[in-house]
Each structure stands twice: as structure tokens, then as C-alpha cells.
Design a protein around this motif. Structure first.
Motif, mmCIF file in Angstrom:
data_model
loop_
_atom_site.group_PDB
_atom_site.id
_atom_site.type_symbol
_atom_site.label_atom_id
_atom_site.label_comp_id
_atom_site.label_asym_id
_atom_site.label_seq_id
_atom_site.Cartn_x
_atom_site.Cartn_y
_atom_site.Cartn_z
ATOM 1 N N TYR A 143 -7.015 16.997 -19.210
ATOM 2 C CA TYR A 143 -6.791 15.582 -18.931
ATOM 3 C C TYR A 143 -5.707 15.344 -17.865
ATOM 4 N N ARG A 161 2.710 4.971 -13.503
ATOM 5 C CA ARG A 161 3.456 5.133 -14.757
ATOM 6 C C ARG A 161 4.925 4.772 -14.568
ATOM 7 N N CYS A 194 -2.492 4.360 -27.496
ATOM 8 C CA CYS A 194 -3.395 5.199 -26.694
ATOM 9 C C CYS A 194 -2.547 6.117 -25.814
ATOM 10 N N ASP A 232 -2.085 7.469 -31.080
ATOM 11 C CA ASP A 232 -3.416 7.700 -30.507
ATOM 12 C C ASP A 232 -4.310 8.127 -31.664
ATOM 13 N N PHE A 233 -5.622 7.940 -31.525
ATOM 14 C CA PHE A 233 -6.489 8.401 -32.625
ATOM 15 C C PHE A 233 -7.076 9.791 -32.365
ATOM 16 N N CYS A 234 -6.651 10.415 -31.265
ATOM 17 C CA CYS A 234 -7.231 11.705 -30.901
ATOM 18 C C CYS A 234 -6.179 12.815 -31.112
ATOM 19 N N GLY A 274 -3.302 6.982 -35.118
ATOM 20 C CA GLY A 274 -3.660 5.629 -35.523
ATOM 21 C C GLY A 274 -4.702 5.044 -34.600
ATOM 22 N N ASP A 275 -5.537 4.185 -35.175
ATOM 23 C CA ASP A 275 -6.536 3.467 -34.388
ATOM 24 C C ASP A 275 -5.898 2.182 -33.883
ATOM 25 N N ALA A 276 -5.990 1.964 -32.583
ATOM 26 C CA ALA A 276 -5.372 0.778 -31.978
ATOM 27 C C ALA A 276 -5.935 -0.519 -32.556
ATOM 28 N N ALA A 333 -1.739 2.297 -21.481
ATOM 29 C CA ALA A 333 -2.202 2.692 -20.148
ATOM 30 C C ALA A 333 -3.588 3.315 -20.268
ATOM 31 N N PHE A 334 -4.531 2.732 -19.592
ATOM 32 C CA PHE A 334 -5.907 3.237 -19.537
ATOM 33 C C PHE A 334 -6.508 3.413 -20.931
HETATM 34 C C1 LIG Z 1 -7.709 7.527 -20.664
HETATM 35 S S1 LIG Z 1 -6.673 8.083 -21.952
HETATM 36 C C2 LIG Z 1 -5.080 7.418 -21.511
HETATM 37 C C3 LIG Z 1 -3.939 8.238 -22.044
HETATM 38 C C4 LIG Z 1 -2.540 7.820 -21.573
HETATM 39 N N1 LIG Z 1 -2.216 6.473 -21.966
HETATM 40 C C5 LIG Z 1 -2.413 7.983 -20.081
HETATM 41 O O1 LIG Z 1 -2.177 6.994 -19.381
HETATM 42 O O2 LIG Z 1 -2.532 9.100 -19.602
HETATM 43 C C6 LIG Z 1 -7.180 7.032 -23.239
HETATM 44 C C7 LIG Z 1 -6.568 7.392 -24.583
HETATM 45 O O3 LIG Z 1 -6.830 6.318 -25.477
HETATM 46 C C8 LIG Z 1 -7.146 6.852 -26.737
HETATM 47 N N2 LIG Z 1 -7.897 5.820 -27.462
HETATM 48 C C9 LIG Z 1 -9.032 5.195 -27.053
HETATM 49 N N3 LIG Z 1 -9.400 4.276 -27.974
HETATM 50 C C10 LIG Z 1 -8.469 4.311 -28.953
HETATM 51 C C11 LIG Z 1 -8.307 3.612 -30.181
HETATM 52 N N4 LIG Z 1 -9.172 2.673 -30.573
HETATM 53 N N5 LIG Z 1 -7.238 3.894 -30.955
HETATM 54 C C12 LIG Z 1 -6.342 4.844 -30.573
HETATM 55 N N6 LIG Z 1 -6.456 5.571 -29.448
HETATM 56 C C13 LIG Z 1 -7.505 5.299 -28.636
HETATM 57 C C14 LIG Z 1 -7.903 8.126 -26.442
HETATM 58 O O4 LIG Z 1 -7.884 9.023 -27.510
HETATM 59 C C15 LIG Z 1 -7.154 8.649 -25.215
HETATM 60 O O5 LIG Z 1 -6.114 9.526 -25.569
#
Ligand SMILES: C[S@@+](CC[C@H](N)C(=O)[O-])C[C@H]1O[C@@H](n2cnc3c(N)ncnc32)[C@H](O)[C@@H]1O
Length: 220
Positions: free
Chosen positions: A9, A25, A44, A64-66, A89-91, A107-108
Motif C-alpha cells: 500500500y 498529508r 480509516c 481501521d477495520f482492516c 473499528g468500523d467507521a 484520508a482516502f
Molecule cells: C485508501 S486507504 C487510506 C489509508 C490512510 N488513511 C492513508 O491515507 O494512507 C483506506 C482505508 O480505509 C479503511 N476502511 C475503509 N472502509 C472502512 C470502514 N467502514 N471502517 C474502517 N475502516 C475502513 C481500509 O481498511 C483502508 O485501510
């Protein structure tokens, strides 16, 4: 999907944004510092690049949920000797009490929410009244280089992303999700509708991304 690409990533962020993501950032970090928060929550948070860019003086947590993403964030925080409490956690249903946080950053991330309005309301729920929500999200580039940059976003990420991450889905999803996502004034209207005040939108790098900022109303 995010678990599959976690190991590549950060590299793909640098390559696909031609290094611009670091500047975006840093801009977010300056906005956070200007709000002088005691507690910031980076939702996230992914591999933690955003949260780790914030001022070390104030307390920041990441969620983050991942789990593969969080594992990388934890390793990075340890390598950089930075305190960064992380939790899964789920956002859309954050395990955080309401009115707790001074600044929430994403972010993203919001582009991926299954239900955008529900997710935004949830981010605002955990903010204290008067607290700041900062969102950095892709948008459609405009201006002189707009067509060139839109072509880049359509063609390069699916090809290079597939090659470096080995995942054909993740980076094909990027241009499609960007084109379908509300941006600019539409996003500002949505943020006001869900309860933010003084909402602004600042495009960066010719509009490839936009920083949205707003304050939770003190009245409700
Ligand atoms: C594109 S990445 C961005 C990561 C970081 N914020 C960055 O700018 O590099 C998106 C992240 O959002 C997380 N994500 C997406 N939907 C989510 C949700 N509903 N709850 C928690 N995390 C979520 C994904 O697991 C991923 O790590």
C-alpha cells in the motif's frame, strides 16, 4: 480487498501520486495543528501515515477495520518511536463515546463507506461540539492539466497497481469510485446537511484530491 494490498500500500501511494501524497498529508497535519486538539482520531488510518504525520505534542489515536493495515501501522509507529494507540473499528459504528474527540481526520477513507451519510454522521457523533472534521479525498482534476490527470487516474493505477500489488480489483476500483463520489460543492452541501458548520473545500494538486474541513455545530 484492503487486506490483500496492505503489504504494497505505501509503495503504491508514493508511486501513483508521484510523491504528492506526502505533501497532502502534511497539509492535513497543519490543519490539525491549527485546531490545537487534545485528542485526535484518525479514522480509516490504514498503515498510519496520516496519524504519524501529526504533531507529537497532541494525543492521536488511529482506527481501521482492516487488521493487516493496523499491523503495519503498529510496526511503523514502533520503528519511529511514536506513541499511536490503535484499535479495530468500523467507521460506520465507531467504538467511541459521543462528544469525545477534538479533531477527526479521514484520508482516502470516506469514498469507501458503504453508506456515506451514515458514516459522516458517525464521525460527527464522536466529535465534541465545536470539534473539527477534516477529510482528504480524491476528486476529479480540473483546469489546464485536468484531462491529462484524469487520463492518468483512469489508466495508470489499474495497470501499475495490479503489477505491484498483484491484485487486479483494488486499483481498478479507484478511478470508478472517484468518478462516482460527491465532490466539491456537492460534498460541502452534504457535510452541512449532516451537521457541520463553516465547511470549506480546498483542492490540491490541480484537484486530484480535496481537503474538506468543517466544525460540528455547537447547537446540536
Ligand atoms: C485508501 S486507504 C487510506 C489509508 C490512510 N488513511 C492513508 O491515507 O494512507 C483506506 C482505508 O480505509 C479503511 N476502511 C475503509 N472502509 C472502512 C470502514 N467502514 N471502517 C474502517 N475502516 C475502513 C481500509 O481498511 C483502508 O485501510
Amino acid at each position: 480487498m484492503f487486506g490483500r494490498i496492505a503489504h504494497r500500500y505505501d509503495l503504491l501511494n508514493r508511486v501513483l501520486s508521484l510523491g504528492q501524497d506526502r505533501g497532502w498529508r502534511r497539509l492535513l497535519a497543519r490543519r490539525v495543528a491549527a485546531a490545537q486538539p487534545q485528542l485526535t482520531l484518525d479514522v480509516c488510518t490504514g498503515t498510519g501515515d496520516v496519524a504519524l504525520a501529526f504533531d507529537r505534542e497532541s494525543r492521536t489515536m488511529g482506527t481501521d477495520f482492516c487488521l493487516p493495515m493496523l499491523t503495519l501501522a503498529r510496526r511503523k509507529a514502533l520503528d519511529q518511536n511514536q506513541a499511536l494507540p490503535l484499535f479495530a473499528g468500523d467507521a460506520l459504528m465507531l467504538p467511541v463515546d459521543e462528544d469525545r474527540v477534538d479533531v477527526v481526520t479521514v484520508a482516502f477513507g470516506v469514498r469507501n463507506f458503504e453508506n456515506l451519510e451514515q458514516g459522516l454522521r458517525e464521525l460527527i457523533r464522536v466529535l465534541r461540539p465545536g470539534g473539527v472534521l477534516l477529510i482528504l479525498e480524491f476528486s476529479k482534476p480540473s483546469g489546464l492539466f485536468g484531462p491529462l490527470m484524469r487520463g492518468w487516474v483512469r489508466i495508470v493505477p489499474p495497470l501499475v497497481g495490479r503489477w505491484i500489488s498483484g491484485d487486479s480489483e483494488a486499483y481498478s476500483y479507484l478511478p470508478q469510485s472517484v468518478s462516482e463520489f460527491p465532490q466539491g460543492q456537492r460534498m460541502v452541501d452534504l457535510l452541512e446537511m449532516v451537521g457541520l458548520e463553516r465547511v470549506s473545500a480546498q483542492p490540491v494538486t490541480g484537484g486530484v484530491a480535496t481537503v474538506y474541513e468543517g466544525r460540528r455545530s455547537v447547537h446540536g
